[in-house]
Design an enzyme around this catalytic site. Structure first.
Site, PDB file in Angstrom:
ATOM      1  N   ASP A  38       1.377  18.559   0.383  1.00 41.34           N
ATOM      2  CA  ASP A  38       1.516  20.111   1.494  1.00 41.34           C
ATOM      3  C   ASP A  38       1.019  19.742   2.170  1.00 41.34           C
ATOM      4  O   ASP A  38       0.671  21.029   2.484  1.00 41.34           O
ATOM      5  CB  ASP A  38       0.551  20.970   0.180  1.00 41.34           C
ATOM      6  CG  ASP A  38      -1.245  20.457   0.622  1.00 41.34           C
ATOM      7  OD1 ASP A  38      -1.386  19.552   1.424  1.00 41.34           O
ATOM      8  OD2 ASP A  38      -1.854  21.304  -0.108  1.00 41.34           O
ATOM      9  N   ASP A  55      -1.758  -9.964  13.742  1.00 40.70           N
ATOM     10  CA  ASP A  55      -0.728 -11.172  13.621  1.00 40.70           C
ATOM     11  C   ASP A  55       0.960 -10.861  14.487  1.00 40.70           C
ATOM     12  O   ASP A  55       0.751  -9.820  14.178  1.00 40.70           O
ATOM     13  CB  ASP A  55      -1.156 -11.724  12.073  1.00 40.70           C
ATOM     14  CG  ASP A  55      -0.214 -10.994  11.089  1.00 40.70           C
ATOM     15  OD1 ASP A  55       1.024 -10.364  11.661  1.00 40.70           O
ATOM     16  OD2 ASP A  55      -0.841 -10.445  10.237  1.00 40.70           O
ATOM     17  N   ASP A  83       6.861  -6.487   5.963  1.00 43.64           N
ATOM     18  CA  ASP A  83       7.771  -7.168   5.235  1.00 43.64           C
ATOM     19  C   ASP A  83       6.927  -7.755   3.949  1.00 43.64           C
ATOM     20  O   ASP A  83       5.553  -6.911   3.719  1.00 43.64           O
ATOM     21  CB  ASP A  83       8.046  -8.766   5.942  1.00 43.64           C
ATOM     22  CG  ASP A  83       6.468  -8.913   6.934  1.00 43.64           C
ATOM     23  OD1 ASP A  83       5.550  -9.086   6.434  1.00 43.64           O
ATOM     24  OD2 ASP A  83       6.750  -9.711   7.937  1.00 43.64           O
ATOM     25  N   GLY A 141      -2.701  16.846  -2.603  1.00 44.55           N
ATOM     26  CA  GLY A 141      -0.867  16.990  -3.303  1.00 44.55           C
ATOM     27  C   GLY A 141      -0.511  16.876  -1.469  1.00 44.55           C
ATOM     28  O   GLY A 141      -1.171  17.499  -0.597  1.00 44.55           O
ATOM     29  N   THR A 163       3.318 -10.083  12.431  1.00 44.37           N
ATOM     30  CA  THR A 163       4.367  -9.095  11.789  1.00 44.37           C
ATOM     31  C   THR A 163       3.127  -8.184  11.145  1.00 44.37           C
ATOM     32  O   THR A 163       3.901  -7.928  10.458  1.00 44.37           O
ATOM     33  CB  THR A 163       4.783 -10.161  10.589  1.00 44.37           C
ATOM     34  OG1 THR A 163       3.877 -10.721   9.977  1.00 44.37           O
ATOM     35  CG2 THR A 163       5.408 -11.214  10.806  1.00 44.37           C
ATOM     36  N   SER A 179      -1.087  19.713   3.946  1.00 40.79           N
ATOM     37  CA  SER A 179      -2.691  20.608   4.851  1.00 40.79           C
ATOM     38  C   SER A 179      -3.088  19.499   5.579  1.00 40.79           C
ATOM     39  O   SER A 179      -4.166  19.897   6.479  1.00 40.79           O
ATOM     40  CB  SER A 179      -3.757  20.048   3.522  1.00 40.79           C
ATOM     41  OG  SER A 179      -3.734  18.766   2.753  1.00 40.79           O
ATOM     42  N   PRO A 208     -10.175   6.546  -0.694  1.00 41.95           N
ATOM     43  CA  PRO A 208     -10.425   5.147  -0.984  1.00 41.95           C
ATOM     44  C   PRO A 208     -11.285   5.332   0.034  1.00 41.95           C
ATOM     45  O   PRO A 208     -10.118   4.745   0.998  1.00 41.95           O
ATOM     46  CB  PRO A 208      -9.304   5.019  -1.725  1.00 41.95           C
ATOM     47  CG  PRO A 208      -7.608   5.632  -1.341  1.00 41.95           C
ATOM     48  CD  PRO A 208      -8.421   6.725  -1.024  1.00 41.95           C
ATOM     49  N   HIS A 228      -2.841   9.980   3.104  1.00 44.53           N
ATOM     50  CA  HIS A 228      -3.750  10.373   3.358  1.00 44.53           C
ATOM     51  C   HIS A 228      -3.257  12.170   3.178  1.00 44.53           C
ATOM     52  O   HIS A 228      -3.872  13.068   2.392  1.00 44.53           O
ATOM     53  CB  HIS A 228      -4.468  10.670   5.185  1.00 44.53           C
ATOM     54  CG  HIS A 228      -4.796   9.227   4.866  1.00 44.53           C
ATOM     55  ND1 HIS A 228      -5.663   9.396   5.869  1.00 44.53           N
ATOM     56  CD2 HIS A 228      -5.017   8.377   4.718  1.00 44.53           C
ATOM     57  CE1 HIS A 228      -6.215   8.235   6.413  1.00 44.53           C
ATOM     58  NE2 HIS A 228      -5.840   7.380   5.031  1.00 44.53           N
ATOM     59  N   ASP A 229      -1.978  12.704   2.927  1.00 43.84           N
ATOM     60  CA  ASP A 229      -1.562  13.844   2.993  1.00 43.84           C
ATOM     61  C   ASP A 229      -2.101  14.854   1.719  1.00 43.84           C
ATOM     62  O   ASP A 229      -2.488  14.789   0.845  1.00 43.84           O
ATOM     63  CB  ASP A 229      -0.510  14.768   3.518  1.00 43.84           C
ATOM     64  CG  ASP A 229       0.213  15.651   3.408  1.00 43.84           C
ATOM     65  OD1 ASP A 229      -0.849  16.645   3.921  1.00 43.84           O
ATOM     66  OD2 ASP A 229       1.012  16.226   2.519  1.00 43.84           O
TER      67      ASP A 229
END
Ligand code: HEM
Length: 306
Positions: A73, A229, A236, A71, A231, A75, A160, A65-66
């Site tokens: 930074d 679940d 992995d 970029g 794992t 923020s 996204p 997310h940063d």
């Protein structure tokens, strides 16, 4: 005259590229100024993860997310002020939470080597540490990022969404200079439990029902801390194996197996964990290079600009 101009232009180009090389990230950036930096960060991350097993997944997500907003930074770490709602308080970051881990590491770093290690570098190193601690690969983190001075909650809208289709995901990554392979490699993640369950049509129906019944009610505790679940807290290639049998959690995840541009990559990672680890490391290094700013600062406290 033409030759003289040409020589001048070449010299200028060389100087510009040298300047850029100096600004580029470097694995040995703190070797002289703060050799103990990575150890201090690892200790803070380990300590917090022992007390709260949700920390590793949250830190990895924080890095993503940063880097996707303005970029890498830091923020994402700035606190809101009466005049400004910061990224931290944008909807996708509410469940990231573990910001205090980076603040704790920063406090220790300020004691050991004042005003030296940027908050953006702390996030990048901590993100590597949580992957390695969870059974994933280790890599040398490139360092030398500077911290930004701007953070706006409204900009988190450009992260996204779990409802994105593959075309939208590819576009979102391409805007940050990341390719289709990076999209697939970075989509595997350590995961705590999520309530944002968006069922993709290609998802195994029994599995979808099982997830729905396990989910906390929307708008209650969005991170109930259960594991999806056996794992899901380990790093992995199980994520890809699950996609190949229709057990991706989000629509955006499962769609990676339903599109010819990404399906072959999912399949190759599902059968070859070594390949996945190698590509994941490459993609994390690329993610860590998204829009590195040159005119930032090294914050003294990660929540506020100097
Ligand atoms: C490809 C597009 C992506 C979408 C649509 C997406 C969306 C989401 C959503 C909706 C959640 C659940 C949040 C919640 O529980 O409230 C989540 C969790 C998570 N995401 Fe992403 N994500 C994406 C890519 C990434 C990438 C590139 C990374 C890191 C490299 C990442 C790391 C994580 C982690 C570690 C979690 C689990 C957090 C936790 O359980 O506390 N995600 N993601």
């Amino acid at each position: 005259m033409v030759a003289k101009n040409l020589v001048c232009a070449i010299i200028l180009l060389l100087l510009v590229s040298l300047g850029q090389a100096e600004a580029a990230l470097n694995a040995h950036y703190y070797d002289q100024t703060c050799p103990q930096a990575e150890k201090i960060i690892l200790d803070a991350v380990r300590n917090a993860s022992m007390h709260d097993p949700k920390v590793p997944a949250r830190i990895l997500r924080m890095f993503f997310h940063d880097c996707f907003i303005r970029g890498c930074d830091a923020s994402v770490l700035l606190d809101s002020t009466p005049q400004n709602k910061a990224e931290k308080d944008g909807p996708p970051n509410i469940s990231v939470r573990s910001f205090y881990v980076i603040d704790d590491a920063k406090a220790e770093l300020e004691k050991a080597c004042p005003h030296t290690v940027s908050c953006a570098d702390i996030i990048a190193i901590a993100a590597r540490d949580v992957v390695t601690m969870s059974g994933g690969p280790y890599w040398n983190v490139l360092k030398g990022r500077k911290d930004g001075r701007v953070s706006k909650a409204s900009e988190t809208r450009s992260l996204p969404a779990p409802t994105f289709n593959v075309t939208q995901l590819i576009q979102s990554f391409a805007q940050r200079g990341l390719g289709v392979q990076d999209l697939v490699a970075l989509s595997a993640r350590l995961r705590n439990f999520s309530s944002l369950l968006d069922i993709d049509p290609s998802m195994d129906l029994d599995f979808a029902e099982k997830l729905r019944s396990k989910c906390p009610k929307p708008n209650k505790d969005r991170n109930a801390g259960q594991f999806l679940d056996s794992t899901s807290s380990a790093f992995d290639n199980n994520y890809y194996k699950q996609l190949t049998v229709g057990k991706g959690v989000f629509g955006s995840d499962q769609s990676l197996f339903g599109d010819f541009r990404t399906k072959w990559i999912v399949e190759s990672f599902a059968i070859d964990q070594g390949l996945f680890f190698k590509e994941f490391v490459n993609s994390m290094v690329k993610l860590g290079n998204v829009s590195i700013i040159e005119n930032g600062e090294v914050r003294l406290k990660c929540g506020v600009v100097n």
